[in-house]
Design a protein around this motif. Sequence first.
Motif, mmCIF file in Angstrom:
data_model
loop_
_atom_site.group_PDB
_atom_site.id
_atom_site.type_symbol
_atom_site.label_atom_id
_atom_site.label_comp_id
_atom_site.label_asym_id
_atom_site.label_seq_id
_atom_site.Cartn_x
_atom_site.Cartn_y
_atom_site.Cartn_z
ATOM 1 N N LYS A 1 13.996 -5.051 24.985
ATOM 2 C CA LYS A 1 14.795 -6.521 25.998
ATOM 3 C C LYS A 1 12.927 -6.617 26.668
ATOM 4 C CE LYS A 1 18.404 -7.427 26.884
ATOM 5 N NZ LYS A 1 19.689 -7.861 26.527
ATOM 6 N N PHE A 2 12.204 -7.937 26.047
ATOM 7 C CA PHE A 2 11.045 -8.013 26.483
ATOM 8 C C PHE A 2 11.036 -8.584 27.673
ATOM 9 C CE2 PHE A 2 7.019 -10.288 26.681
ATOM 10 C CZ PHE A 2 6.000 -9.715 27.611
ATOM 11 N N GLU A 3 10.347 -8.356 28.693
ATOM 12 C CA GLU A 3 10.250 -9.270 30.276
ATOM 13 C C GLU A 3 11.526 -8.788 31.309
ATOM 14 O OE1 GLU A 3 8.516 -12.743 30.160
ATOM 15 O OE2 GLU A 3 6.727 -12.007 30.016
ATOM 16 N N GLY A 4 12.111 -7.777 30.195
ATOM 17 C CA GLY A 4 13.368 -7.519 31.101
ATOM 18 C C GLY A 4 14.831 -8.624 30.239
ATOM 19 N N SER B 1 -8.193 -11.354 30.282
ATOM 20 C CA SER B 1 -7.414 -12.574 30.378
ATOM 21 C C SER B 1 -6.055 -12.709 30.694
ATOM 22 C CB SER B 1 -6.864 -12.942 28.568
ATOM 23 O OG SER B 1 -7.937 -12.598 27.654
ATOM 24 N N HIS B 2 -5.073 -12.068 31.358
ATOM 25 C CA HIS B 2 -3.963 -11.843 32.284
ATOM 26 C C HIS B 2 -3.326 -11.124 33.325
ATOM 27 C CE1 HIS B 2 -0.034 -13.405 32.430
ATOM 28 N NE2 HIS B 2 0.173 -13.195 31.497
ATOM 29 N N MET B 3 -3.097 -11.057 33.941
ATOM 30 C CA MET B 3 -2.832 -9.851 34.666
ATOM 31 C C MET B 3 -1.393 -9.347 34.564
ATOM 32 S SD MET B 3 -5.455 -8.384 36.132
ATOM 33 C CE MET B 3 -4.351 -7.618 37.383
ATOM 34 N N GLU B 4 -0.547 -10.555 33.943
ATOM 35 C CA GLU B 4 1.165 -9.870 33.730
ATOM 36 C C GLU B 4 0.993 -7.916 33.267
ATOM 37 O OE1 GLU B 4 3.432 -12.251 31.880
ATOM 38 O OE2 GLU B 4 5.339 -11.048 32.604
ATOM 39 N N PRO B 5 1.217 -7.163 33.806
ATOM 40 C CA PRO B 5 1.306 -5.929 33.096
ATOM 41 C C PRO B 5 1.474 -5.691 31.738
ATOM 42 C CG PRO B 5 2.542 -6.009 35.360
ATOM 43 C CD PRO B 5 2.946 -7.670 34.702
ATOM 44 N N ASP B 6 2.082 -6.127 31.409
ATOM 45 C CA ASP B 6 2.018 -6.236 29.561
ATOM 46 C C ASP B 6 0.835 -6.131 29.104
ATOM 47 O OD1 ASP B 6 2.282 -8.640 30.336
ATOM 48 O OD2 ASP B 6 3.059 -8.984 28.298
ATOM 49 N N HIS B 7 -0.218 -6.074 29.525
ATOM 50 C CA HIS B 7 -1.534 -6.461 29.250
ATOM 51 C C HIS B 7 -2.738 -5.661 29.808
ATOM 52 C CE1 HIS B 7 0.399 -8.876 26.440
ATOM 53 N NE2 HIS B 7 -0.048 -10.684 27.558
ATOM 54 N N SER B 8 -2.315 -5.474 31.439
ATOM 55 C CA SER B 8 -3.056 -5.303 33.014
ATOM 56 C C SER B 8 -3.049 -4.236 33.549
ATOM 57 C CB SER B 8 -3.257 -5.830 33.378
ATOM 58 O OG SER B 8 -1.838 -6.251 34.903
ATOM 59 N N VAL C 1 -0.306 -20.740 31.643
ATOM 60 C CA VAL C 1 -0.688 -20.883 31.034
ATOM 61 C C VAL C 1 -0.261 -19.457 30.165
ATOM 62 C CG1 VAL C 1 -0.964 -21.103 28.135
ATOM 63 C CG2 VAL C 1 -1.305 -22.766 29.818
ATOM 64 N N HIS C 2 1.257 -18.496 31.049
ATOM 65 C CA HIS C 2 2.253 -19.309 32.221
ATOM 66 C C HIS C 2 1.747 -18.680 33.654
ATOM 67 C CE1 HIS C 2 4.283 -14.880 31.974
ATOM 68 N NE2 HIS C 2 3.403 -15.014 30.853
ATOM 69 N N TRP C 3 0.644 -17.855 34.068
ATOM 70 C CA TRP C 3 0.190 -17.770 35.499
ATOM 71 C C TRP C 3 -0.897 -18.305 35.494
ATOM 72 C CZ3 TRP C 3 1.150 -11.786 36.706
ATOM 73 C CH2 TRP C 3 2.358 -11.447 36.502
ATOM 74 N N ALA D 1 -4.971 -15.419 25.250
ATOM 75 C CA ALA D 1 -4.021 -14.585 26.123
ATOM 76 C C ALA D 1 -2.942 -14.506 25.536
ATOM 77 C CB ALA D 1 -4.171 -15.317 27.590
ATOM 78 N N ASP D 2 -1.376 -14.928 26.171
ATOM 79 C CA ASP D 2 -0.422 -15.248 25.464
ATOM 80 C C ASP D 2 -0.081 -16.591 24.775
ATOM 81 O OD1 ASP D 2 0.990 -12.685 27.089
ATOM 82 O OD2 ASP D 2 1.922 -14.367 28.447
ATOM 83 N N ALA D 3 -0.740 -17.570 25.016
ATOM 84 C CA ALA D 3 -0.166 -18.684 24.345
ATOM 85 C C ALA D 3 -0.626 -18.143 22.739
ATOM 86 C CB ALA D 3 -1.932 -19.017 24.301
ATOM 87 N N ARG E 1 10.478 -19.302 19.396
ATOM 88 C CA ARG E 1 11.614 -18.575 21.245
ATOM 89 C C ARG E 1 10.514 -17.831 22.175
ATOM 90 N NH1 ARG E 1 14.400 -13.424 21.620
ATOM 91 N NH2 ARG E 1 13.450 -12.128 19.858
ATOM 92 N N TYR E 2 9.402 -17.361 21.416
ATOM 93 C CA TYR E 2 8.717 -16.986 22.619
ATOM 94 C C TYR E 2 8.317 -18.160 23.763
ATOM 95 C CZ TYR E 2 4.857 -14.485 25.049
ATOM 96 O OH TYR E 2 3.644 -14.182 25.982
ATOM 97 N N TYR E 3 7.255 -18.618 23.274
ATOM 98 C CA TYR E 3 6.959 -20.258 23.492
ATOM 99 C C TYR E 3 8.139 -20.659 24.491
ATOM 100 C CZ TYR E 3 4.875 -24.852 25.079
ATOM 101 O OH TYR E 3 4.752 -25.819 25.820
ATOM 102 N N LEU F 1 -2.319 -12.312 22.577
ATOM 103 C CA LEU F 1 -2.701 -11.173 23.067
ATOM 104 C C LEU F 1 -1.302 -10.308 22.144
ATOM 105 C CD1 LEU F 1 -3.025 -11.098 27.259
ATOM 106 C CD2 LEU F 1 -4.041 -9.994 24.890
ATOM 107 N N HIS F 2 0.251 -11.723 21.866
ATOM 108 C CA HIS F 2 0.870 -11.017 20.777
ATOM 109 C C HIS F 2 1.152 -11.203 19.738
ATOM 110 C CE1 HIS F 2 2.912 -9.464 24.638
ATOM 111 N NE2 HIS F 2 2.598 -10.083 25.170
ATOM 112 N N GLY F 3 1.697 -10.447 18.293
ATOM 113 C CA GLY F 3 1.751 -11.049 17.547
ATOM 114 C C GLY F 3 0.527 -11.017 16.870
HETATM 115 FE FE1 FEO Z 1 2.503 -13.369 29.996
HETATM 116 FE FE2 FEO Z 1 2.409 -11.141 27.272
HETATM 117 O O1 FEO Z 1 2.178 -11.786 29.152
#
Ligand code: FEO
Length: 382
Positions: free
Chosen positions: A19-22, A75-82, A142-144, A161-163, A184-186, A215-217
Motif C-alpha cells: 500500500k503506497f502512502e498507506g 524537488s519534494h520533501m515528502e519522505p518517499d523522496h526525502s 502539486v501536491h505539497w 517531482a510527483d507530476a 489512478r495516481y493522479y 519521481l515515480h514511474g
Molecule cells: Fe508526494 Fe512521491 O511523494
Amino acid sequence: MNITKDIFYIGVDDKKITKFEGQFDVENGMSYNSYLIIDEKIAILDSVDANFKDEWISNVKKALNGRNPDYLVISHMEPDHSANLANLVKIYPDITVVMNQSMQKMYLQFFKELPKNVLLVKELDELNLGKHTLKFIFAPMVHWPEVMFSYDMCDKVLFSADAFGKFGSLDYDDPEGWACEARRYYFGIVGKFGAQVQNVLKKLSGYDIKIIAPLHGPVLSDDLSYYLNLYDIWSSYKSETEGVFICYASVYGNTKKACEILASKLEKEGIKVAIASLIDEDFYESVEDAFRYDRLVLASPTYNGGIFPVMENFIDALNARGYKNKKIAFIENGSWAPMARKAMQAKFNLDNVEILDEGVKILSSVSDANLAEIDVLAKALK
Ligand code: FEO
C-alpha cells in the motif's frame, strides 16, 4: 541507466510495498526515482524511500565513480523522496543542498538540523553545472506546497517531482501502458489540486521539453503531448472518455443485478460502459473512473437510514478531489425504508454536477417496475 549522455537514473524499485502512502494498493510495486547529472559540477536530484538507503547510496557511488557530488537538489520533501537526504549529507558533508524556503522549514522539521551548505533558490533561479543549467520552476500544491520542478536547459529535461508519476515498479512492463496507473495516481494523490496543476502547465508551455523525468514511474520521452494533454484534461476536470461509469455497493447481489441490467441496456445502445463493485474491487480505480467518464451512476443499499459505508466514503473521496462537470444518477435499495438516494444526492453540490431525476428504487429485489425504471434511466443517460 542513462537518460541522456550526462544524466543517469539512480533510483530504486520497491517490490515489497503493498500500500503506497498507506492507502493505494500497488500490487506491481513502486519506483522512487532519483537522478544524477555529471558535468563540471555534479548534481544529484532527490533521494529515495527510507527502506532503500543502502541500495540508493550504492547507486550514487557507482554513478559517481570515485568523484564527489557538488549539489543535492530537492524537488519534494515528502519522505518517499526525502528520507535519505540527511544520510547523503552525512557521507558528503561538503555537498551543497539546493532547496527553496518552504523546503528549508520542512528539512528542519524532518531532520532537526540543516546541512552545512544550503543554497536557497527562488522561482526561475538558475544553477549552472557547466554545460548543463538547471532552472527552477515552482509547483506549489502539486501536491505539497514546497514542490519545485527543475528544467535542464541543455538536454531539455523536465524533472517534474510527483507530476507525471505512476504506480508500478520500473521493471514492471505494464500491459495497460502509462495512462491507467498514472490516472489512478493522479486522481488518488494530486486530484484535489487541479487549479495548481493548471498553473504549472501554463508555466511549462513556454519551455521546449524533450524528456519528462518524474519521481515515480518511467521517464517519458516519446510523444510528450500525449502525457501533457492527459494532465490538462485531468486537472481541468474535463471528462477524458464519453461513457457511463456504474459504481455499486451490493451486499446480496440485488443492487448489483439492477446495475448489470442497466449496463447491458446502455451497451446495446452503443454507449461505452464501465462497471465496478466498491466492495470487491480497487477503491481508487473507481475514483479514477468517476473522473474519467462524463456520466456516473451510483448504486447503494440503504444502511443505518443512509448510505452503505463504502459508498459514503466513495462520494466523500470524489468531493474531496473537487468532483464536478458530470451527470449523475442513482439506484437505491431498501427493504423497508429506502433512504440511500436522498442521502447520496445530499452529498453533491448541485452547482458542480447535474443530477438526473430518473432513478431506480429497488425494494429488496429487482421488480418489473424496476425494469421499467431502468429502461427510462438508460434513455436519460444516452
Ligand atoms: Fe508526494 Fe512521491 O511523494
